[in-house]
Design an enzyme around this catalytic site. Structure first.
Site, mmCIF file in Angstrom:
data_model
loop_
_atom_site.group_PDB
_atom_site.id
_atom_site.type_symbol
_atom_site.label_atom_id
_atom_site.label_comp_id
_atom_site.label_asym_id
_atom_site.label_seq_id
_atom_site.Cartn_x
_atom_site.Cartn_y
_atom_site.Cartn_z
ATOM 1 N N ASP A 1 0.869 -1.184 0.000
ATOM 2 C CA ASP A 1 0.000 0.000 0.000
ATOM 3 C C ASP A 1 0.899 1.224 0.000
ATOM 4 O OD1 ASP A 1 -1.877 2.136 0.902
ATOM 5 O OD2 ASP A 1 -3.238 0.465 1.282
ATOM 6 N N SER B 1 -16.910 -2.723 -8.880
ATOM 7 C CA SER B 1 -17.955 -1.937 -8.220
ATOM 8 C C SER B 1 -19.257 -2.030 -8.996
ATOM 9 C CB SER B 1 -17.484 -0.480 -8.197
ATOM 10 O OG SER B 1 -18.533 0.376 -7.828
ATOM 11 N N TYR C 1 -14.254 7.310 -12.846
ATOM 12 C CA TYR C 1 -13.914 6.256 -11.865
ATOM 13 C C TYR C 1 -14.521 4.915 -12.295
ATOM 14 C CZ TYR C 1 -14.620 3.224 -7.864
ATOM 15 O OH TYR C 1 -14.681 2.115 -7.060
ATOM 16 N N LYS D 1 -12.886 1.015 -13.664
ATOM 17 C CA LYS D 1 -13.231 -0.343 -13.211
ATOM 18 C C LYS D 1 -13.649 -1.199 -14.410
ATOM 19 C CE LYS D 1 -12.490 0.182 -8.837
ATOM 20 N NZ LYS D 1 -11.357 -0.494 -8.185
HETATM 21 P P1 NAD Z 1 -9.530 2.999 0.292
HETATM 22 O O1 NAD Z 1 -9.109 4.271 -0.346
HETATM 23 O O2 NAD Z 1 -9.784 3.020 1.767
HETATM 24 O O3 NAD Z 1 -8.453 1.863 -0.002
HETATM 25 C C1 NAD Z 1 -7.651 1.861 -1.150
HETATM 26 C C2 NAD Z 1 -6.213 1.673 -0.700
HETATM 27 O O4 NAD Z 1 -5.359 1.647 -1.845
HETATM 28 C C3 NAD Z 1 -5.720 2.799 0.207
HETATM 29 O O5 NAD Z 1 -5.130 2.204 1.341
HETATM 30 C C4 NAD Z 1 -4.686 3.550 -0.651
HETATM 31 O O6 NAD Z 1 -3.650 4.098 0.143
HETATM 32 C C5 NAD Z 1 -4.221 2.457 -1.573
HETATM 33 N N1 NAD Z 1 -3.736 2.896 -2.899
HETATM 34 C C6 NAD Z 1 -4.332 3.734 -3.781
HETATM 35 N N2 NAD Z 1 -3.599 3.832 -4.908
HETATM 36 C C7 NAD Z 1 -2.511 3.038 -4.736
HETATM 37 C C8 NAD Z 1 -1.400 2.703 -5.536
HETATM 38 N N3 NAD Z 1 -1.236 3.220 -6.756
HETATM 39 N N4 NAD Z 1 -0.484 1.836 -5.044
HETATM 40 C C9 NAD Z 1 -0.623 1.314 -3.815
HETATM 41 N N5 NAD Z 1 -1.654 1.584 -3.008
HETATM 42 C C10 NAD Z 1 -2.600 2.429 -3.460
HETATM 43 O O7 NAD Z 1 -10.803 2.457 -0.481
HETATM 44 P P2 NAD Z 1 -11.761 1.220 -0.145
HETATM 45 O O8 NAD Z 1 -13.102 1.767 0.121
HETATM 46 O O9 NAD Z 1 -11.139 0.318 0.840
HETATM 47 O O10 NAD Z 1 -11.813 0.535 -1.584
HETATM 48 C C11 NAD Z 1 -10.981 -0.551 -1.919
HETATM 49 C C12 NAD Z 1 -11.256 -0.945 -3.354
HETATM 50 O O11 NAD Z 1 -12.622 -1.290 -3.507
HETATM 51 C C13 NAD Z 1 -10.998 0.171 -4.373
HETATM 52 O O12 NAD Z 1 -10.434 -0.411 -5.532
HETATM 53 C C14 NAD Z 1 -12.361 0.720 -4.646
HETATM 54 O O13 NAD Z 1 -12.439 1.296 -5.934
HETATM 55 C C15 NAD Z 1 -13.212 -0.531 -4.542
HETATM 56 N N6 NAD Z 1 -14.610 -0.252 -4.195
HETATM 57 C C16 NAD Z 1 -14.902 0.497 -3.094
HETATM 58 C C17 NAD Z 1 -16.229 0.783 -2.780
HETATM 59 C C18 NAD Z 1 -16.599 1.650 -1.600
HETATM 60 O O14 NAD Z 1 -17.702 2.178 -1.578
HETATM 61 N N7 NAD Z 1 -15.743 1.814 -0.611
HETATM 62 C C19 NAD Z 1 -17.250 0.266 -3.588
HETATM 63 C C20 NAD Z 1 -16.914 -0.503 -4.694
HETATM 64 C C21 NAD Z 1 -15.581 -0.748 -4.995
HETATM 65 C C1 WQD Z 2 -25.748 6.692 -1.345
HETATM 66 C C2 WQD Z 2 -27.064 7.477 -1.375
HETATM 67 C C3 WQD Z 2 -26.860 9.633 -2.400
HETATM 68 C C4 WQD Z 2 -24.190 11.400 0.619
HETATM 69 C C5 WQD Z 2 -20.768 5.397 -4.388
HETATM 70 C C6 WQD Z 2 -20.015 5.244 -5.674
HETATM 71 C C7 WQD Z 2 -19.949 3.805 -6.060
HETATM 72 C C8 WQD Z 2 -19.393 2.955 -4.927
HETATM 73 C C9 WQD Z 2 -20.110 3.198 -3.651
HETATM 74 C C10 WQD Z 2 -17.035 2.775 -5.238
HETATM 75 C C11 WQD Z 2 -27.310 8.207 -2.698
HETATM 76 C C12 WQD Z 2 -27.189 9.782 -0.935
HETATM 77 C C13 WQD Z 2 -25.006 10.532 -0.091
HETATM 78 C C14 WQD Z 2 -24.781 12.541 1.226
HETATM 79 C C15 WQD Z 2 -26.938 11.823 0.406
HETATM 80 N N1 WQD Z 2 -18.028 3.286 -4.647
HETATM 81 N N2 WQD Z 2 -26.349 10.736 -0.192
HETATM 82 N N3 WQD Z 2 -26.133 12.697 1.105
HETATM 83 O O1 WQD Z 2 -23.371 7.079 -4.762
HETATM 84 O O2 WQD Z 2 -24.520 4.871 -4.219
HETATM 85 O O3 WQD Z 2 -22.092 4.923 -4.581
HETATM 86 O O4 WQD Z 2 -20.132 4.610 -3.371
HETATM 87 O O5 WQD Z 2 -17.028 1.987 -6.130
HETATM 88 O O6 WQD Z 2 -19.141 3.755 -7.177
HETATM 89 O O7 WQD Z 2 -20.699 5.983 -6.687
HETATM 90 O O8 WQD Z 2 -22.982 5.916 -2.532
HETATM 91 O O9 WQD Z 2 -22.902 6.648 -0.185
HETATM 92 O O10 WQD Z 2 -22.332 8.308 -2.010
HETATM 93 O O11 WQD Z 2 -24.688 7.564 -1.735
HETATM 94 O O12 WQD Z 2 -28.129 12.020 0.326
HETATM 95 O O13 WQD Z 2 -24.100 13.366 1.845
HETATM 96 O O14 WQD Z 2 -26.974 8.501 -0.361
HETATM 97 O O15 WQD Z 2 -27.512 10.618 -3.163
HETATM 98 O O16 WQD Z 2 -28.685 8.180 -2.932
HETATM 99 P P1 WQD Z 2 -23.343 5.776 -4.113
HETATM 100 P P2 WQD Z 2 -23.140 7.143 -1.570
#
Ligand code: NAD
Ligand code: WQD
Length: 343
Positions: free
Chosen positions: A33, A127, A151, A155
């Protein structure tokens, strides 16, 4: 020699919970990381909670090919869990090249290093955002794809790259996990989501309002075609997600080629239902104001999670009350996140 699991992005929100679940399942875990969006403290706490050390931690950007080569040479890696990446939708609209460089470039460098070292198993963090504005819900894996922001397109591109790699060399085994809306924290309250700056996502925003860091929640849109007019999402407890990753690691060797799986609960909750559940879990009133819709948001998004149950023997166990209770415990115990312990 024991095969190790390499976790990229393992210090982050989902990665740290996955590392905890992997250590509890007995795996030897190596983390890479660059700490660009995380704290080293999360993994110290994971080691304390499990009573097991990581086999290694390397502060490294996954685009650093020489650094990756050193890691692959040092350990016998059997499988890679690739979490590392940038994830803020708005930031990706403002600075798309940074997202393509980090996410797509990072995945490409990592895959090249894996190929070079003969490691051909990967679990990739995708995602639900790849589905864009869904034609219908629940969303199954065959639903048309069409992300609506850079973003999401990173993916989608990585998923396509993985499909091409598997087609070119069928010895690869790749599991693509499409997460819906991960929320909550480990029940200890010791690890959780620690966003930098103002949270973009709903649950951490509500939690920061509850703890007094932010004054009021803005609800984006009260005129969606849903029961109460607010957006509906498939919130999934991060520990369920973590356990899904353990199952994916265990099953990957038996799944040929590329497997795409939704990780969600299969049921949606509206923004106002989440607010009410959080108030019930915390005993704190959450002031909110309904404002304009947020650009790019969809009305409803929830998963058909049946394929993950069939292929991984996994299904989400935890409900919304537990998601809120655990998010609240983490926020209350760590009002500034990893804060002062973050060094
Ligand atoms: P996060 O930002 O907490 O974790 C990502 C980690 O990757 C961080 O620790 C960051 O320091 C590290 N990182 C970023 N770029 C890097 C690089 N080039 N080299 C090495 N390390 C790097 O995010 P998260 O919520 O834990 O998400 C993890 C994964 O899941 C991501 O790929 C994200 O796109 C995906 N994801 C997250 C969500 C969500 O809502 N949290 C939803 C769907 C998919
Ligand atoms: C959820 C709901 C907002 C914040 C995002 C990314 C998605 C994935 C997960 C990475 C929606 C509403 C939110 C606020 C609000 N991440 N909201 N006030 O948009 O479903 O998904 O996170 O892959 O790619 O797009 O999640 O938690 O932002 O929103 O009313 O301050 O809450 O409009 O309806 P979302 P979210």
């Amino acid at each position: 020699m024991t095969e190790h699991v390499l976790v990229t992005g393992g210090a982050g929100y989902i990665g740290s919970h996955a590392c905890l679940a992997l250590l509890e399942a007995g795996a030897e875990v190596v983390v890479v990381d660059d700490l660009s969006n995380a704290s080293r403290e999360s993994l110290r706490r994971v080691e304390q909670l499990t009573g097991r050390p990581l086999a290694g931690f390397h502060r490294l950007d996954v685009r650093d090919r020489a650094g990756l080569d050193a890691v692959f040479s040092r350990y016998s890696i059997g499988i890679v869990l690739h979490f590392a990446g940038l994830k803020a939708v708005g930031e990706s609209v403002a600075d798309p090249l940074r997202y393509y460089q980090n996410n797509v470039g990072g995945a490409m460098t990592l895959l090249e290093a894996m190929r070079c070292h003969g490691v051909r198993r990967m679990v990739f963090s995708s995602s639900a955002t790849v589905y864009g504005d869904p034609q219908s819900v629940p969303i199954a894996e065959e639903a048309p794809l069409g992300p609506t922001n850079p973003y999401g397109r990173t993916k989608w591109m990585i998923e396509q790259m993985l499909a091409d790699v598997v087609t070119a060399d069928p010895r690869w085994q790749v599991v693509v996990l499409r997460y819906f809306n991960p929320v909550g924290a480990h029940p200890s309250g010791r690890i959780g989501e620690d966003p930098r700056g103002t949270p973009n996502n709903l649950m951490p925003y509500i939690a920061q309002v509850a703890v007094g860091r932010l004054p009021v929640l803005q609800v984006f849109g009260g005129d969606y075609p849903t029961a109460d007019g607010t957006g509906v999402r498939d919130f999934i407890h991060v520990m369920d997600l973590a356990e899904g990753h353990v199952r994916a690691v265990q099953c990957c060797a038996h799944l040929p080629g590329l497997t795409r799986l939704n990780l969600g609960t299969g049921r949606g909750y509206s923004v106002l239902e989440v607010v009410a559940a959080f108030e019930a879990a915390s005993g704190v009133r959450i002031p909110y104001r309904i404002v304009e819709r947020r650009a790019g948001d969809v009305a409803c998004c929830w998963a058909d999670p049946r394929r993950a149950e069939v292929l991984l023997g996994w299904r989400a166990q935890r409900g919304l009350a537990q998601m809120c209770a655990d998010a609240w415990r983490w926020q209350k115990m760590n009002p500034e996140g990893y804060g002062a312990s973050a060094a």
